[in-house]
Design an enzyme around this catalytic site. Structure first.
Site, mmCIF file in Angstrom:
data_model
loop_
_atom_site.group_PDB
_atom_site.id
_atom_site.type_symbol
_atom_site.label_atom_id
_atom_site.label_comp_id
_atom_site.label_asym_id
_atom_site.label_seq_id
_atom_site.Cartn_x
_atom_site.Cartn_y
_atom_site.Cartn_z
ATOM 1 N N LYS A 210 0.846 -1.194 0.000
ATOM 2 C CA LYS A 210 0.000 0.000 0.000
ATOM 3 C C LYS A 210 0.885 1.249 0.000
ATOM 4 O O LYS A 210 1.909 1.288 0.686
ATOM 5 C CB LYS A 210 -0.910 -0.033 1.236
ATOM 6 C CG LYS A 210 -1.978 1.037 1.244
ATOM 7 C CD LYS A 210 -2.934 0.844 2.406
ATOM 8 C CE LYS A 210 -4.004 1.908 2.430
ATOM 9 N NZ LYS A 210 -4.954 1.736 3.526
ATOM 10 N N SER B 14 -9.916 -0.637 6.605
ATOM 11 C CA SER B 14 -9.379 -0.520 5.241
ATOM 12 C C SER B 14 -8.740 -1.766 4.670
ATOM 13 O O SER B 14 -8.347 -1.762 3.509
ATOM 14 C CB SER B 14 -8.358 0.602 5.187
ATOM 15 O OG SER B 14 -9.037 1.793 5.003
ATOM 16 N N SER C 124 -9.678 1.568 2.409
ATOM 17 C CA SER C 124 -8.849 2.381 1.538
ATOM 18 C C SER C 124 -7.764 1.575 0.812
ATOM 19 O O SER C 124 -7.162 2.086 -0.117
ATOM 20 C CB SER C 124 -8.195 3.513 2.339
ATOM 21 O OG SER C 124 -7.380 2.993 3.367
HETATM 22 N N1 GLN Z 1 -13.461 4.133 5.999
HETATM 23 C C1 GLN Z 1 -12.710 4.474 7.159
HETATM 24 C C2 GLN Z 1 -12.242 5.906 7.095
HETATM 25 O O1 GLN Z 1 -12.447 6.530 6.087
HETATM 26 C C3 GLN Z 1 -11.556 3.551 7.378
HETATM 27 C C4 GLN Z 1 -10.405 3.814 6.503
HETATM 28 C C5 GLN Z 1 -9.147 3.146 6.952
HETATM 29 O O2 GLN Z 1 -9.182 2.137 7.659
HETATM 30 N N2 GLN Z 1 -8.026 3.699 6.559
HETATM 31 O O3 GLN Z 1 -11.689 6.411 8.007
#
Ligand code: GLN
Length: 477
Positions: free
Chosen positions: A78, A180, A155
């Protein structure tokens, strides 16, 4: 098309001399480059450095220097996880040109076992999103491998998309703050494992929210993802929040049906009916195979999870992003005007819309005058939510609920959602993340030709139980 070899099978063949690492690396780079023209899973493909690593490892095997558990295994990473010498932007224009001088500990550990980094995967900017559509300025949204009109989930969308699409042996390192890893795994039909907070060092991670961030793994199978997690976990002197536990042999755990399973009533109720149905079917089968199943209630987590998470995460994110101002990292502008003018110019140009929204929200939540009412209250609520989980784990081994309330939506559908409606989609993943609990998402069914994932949550440091259950669930397919 034959299924790719598992990581273990691949490494065994490499050791026998039946697979050339250089050839395999060439193949997966070609696959990544070709698929990137359509699907955009990579922000950067590290062709030269991947081939260099492959050649070194291949030479090392011949002289007996290399013996690792991931010998020659290609891994995608990532974008928010630093890789030495490779531009690492966390999906943000503000980090354009930032090339770390060191690699994250997770990367070093994987490399020490012979893994080869092939590139940096697409993500929501700094992790701010659920659909991988909040990519930074100038970045492309990755498209779902099963239907290009749909998102990959966020994400870690690029990691999940490529793990699903690739026809070769490969695994991916992702990161989760509030879901994410699990969310894109569910939307793309792969396995995602998120460890206990602190099990994997965060050193070298471009943080979203320090008290929530975890590095984890994504792969086609539970075994592959568990092996990668085994390799990257463990204490790190560079991260004072890292735990001393190791996860030896996590990749060799056997499935178990002899588990006490709790179904989280409220989280089920919040999901679309067809998603509930697919998950129920899997749970019924699990029960037939010997698991003890009971309903569990987590009312506080269901009611306050989202609110507490978005206050804590944005408060931390807004402080973390303060350092991106065009002085040290990434984007620079012509130095003119006073500090405020210069910082404003860089930050206005460098951050996308969602990052700006979260900076404002987080700054507000921890401002003098509002701090007690929002940030501190959210922290107190968080403690209560953890307690609620702990009580549940007194009598059960793992909790089950759908990973996401819907299957991967189309980009059109996402556009119609307000930010609040988008945040609400994290209903099922946020509680375990707030509590720092290990959790897996395993594909269990199909609705509208799209995969449905089941989420398995275990108590702190009970990764083995999580993997036992995840293997049992995987075996039901
Ligand atoms: N959807 C969540 C957020 O926008 C989790 C994203 C994540 O785990 N980076 O914060």
């Amino acid at each position: 098309m034959a299924k790719p070899l598992s990581l273990k099978q691949f490494v065994a063949e490499v050791k026998k001399g039946n697979i050339s690492i250089v050839e395999h690396t060439e193949k997966i780079l070609a696959e990544a480059e070709q698929s990137n023209q359509t699907y955009r899973y990579f922000n950067l493909i590290a062709r030269d450095s991947a081939l260099k690593q492959a050649k070194e490892i291949e030479a090392g095997i011949k002289t007996g220097r290399h013996k690792g558990k991931l010998l020659g295994v290609p891994i995608s990473v990532k974008d928010c996880i630093c890789v030495k010498g490779i531009e690492s932007r966390a999906g943000s224009h503000i980090l354009s040109g930032y090339t770390p001088l060191f690699s994250a500990t997770a990367i070093e550990k994987a490399k020490a076992e012979g893994a080869i980094t092939i590139g940096k995967t697409a993500q929501d900017e700094f992790g701010f999103g659920t659909f991988c559509n909040n990519v930074g300025i100038g970045f492309a949204r990755p498209l779902n491998p099963r239907d290009r009109k749909r998102c990959c989930g966020g994400s870690s969308g690029g990691s999940a998309g490529f793990a699903a699409l690739s026809k070769l042996t490969h695994t991916s390192i992702g990161q989760s703050t509030g879901g994410s890893i699990a969310c894109p795994a569910s939307f793309c039909g792969v396995v995602g494992l998120t460890p206990t907070y602190g099990l994997v060092s965060r050193y070298g991670l471009i943080d979203y929210a320090n008290s929530l961030d975890k590095i984890g793994s994504l792969g086609k199978t539970v075994e592959d993802a568990a092996l990668l997690l085994e390799v990257i976990s463990g204490y790190d002197v560079n991260d004072s929040t890292s735990l001393s536990e190791e996860m030896d042999e996590l990749g060799s755990v056997n499935p178990s049906n002899d588990l006490r399973v709790g179904i989280v009533k409220e989280l089920f109720k919040g999901c679309d009916k067809p998603v509930q149905k697919e998950c129920r079917k899997a749970i019924d089968k699990l029960e037939k195979e010997g698991a003890t199943v009971e309903e569990i209630s987590l009312p506080l987590n269901a009611k306050f999870g989202i609110a507490a998470y978005y206050l804590v995460s944005t408060a931390e994110a807004s402080t973390n992003l303060a350092k991106f101002c065009g002085m040290r990292y990434g984007l620079h502008e012509r130095l003119e005007g006073n500090f405020n003018e210069y910082f404003t110019k860089v930050r206005s140009k460098g951050f996308g819309e969602e990052a700006k929204r979260r900076i404002l929200l987080g700054t507000f939540a921890r401002m003098a005058g509002f701090r007690d009412a929002y940030y501190l209250k959210a922290m107190k609520v968080r403690t209560k939510l953890i307690k609620e989980f702990k009580q549940a784990f007194a009598n059960i081994d793992v909790l089950l609920n759908p990973t996401m309330p819907i299957v991967a939506p189309t980009f059109r559908e996402i556009e119609k959602l307000s930010p609040m409606q988008q945040y609400a989609m994290d209903l099922c993943t946020v509680p375990a993340n707030l509590a720092g609990l290990p959790h897996a998402s395993v594909p269990i069914g199909i609705h509208e030709k799209m995969p449905v994932g089941l989420m398995i949550t275990a108590d702190h440091l009970q990764e083995r139980k999580m993997v036992q259950a995840a293997l049992a669930v995987e075996g039901l397919r």
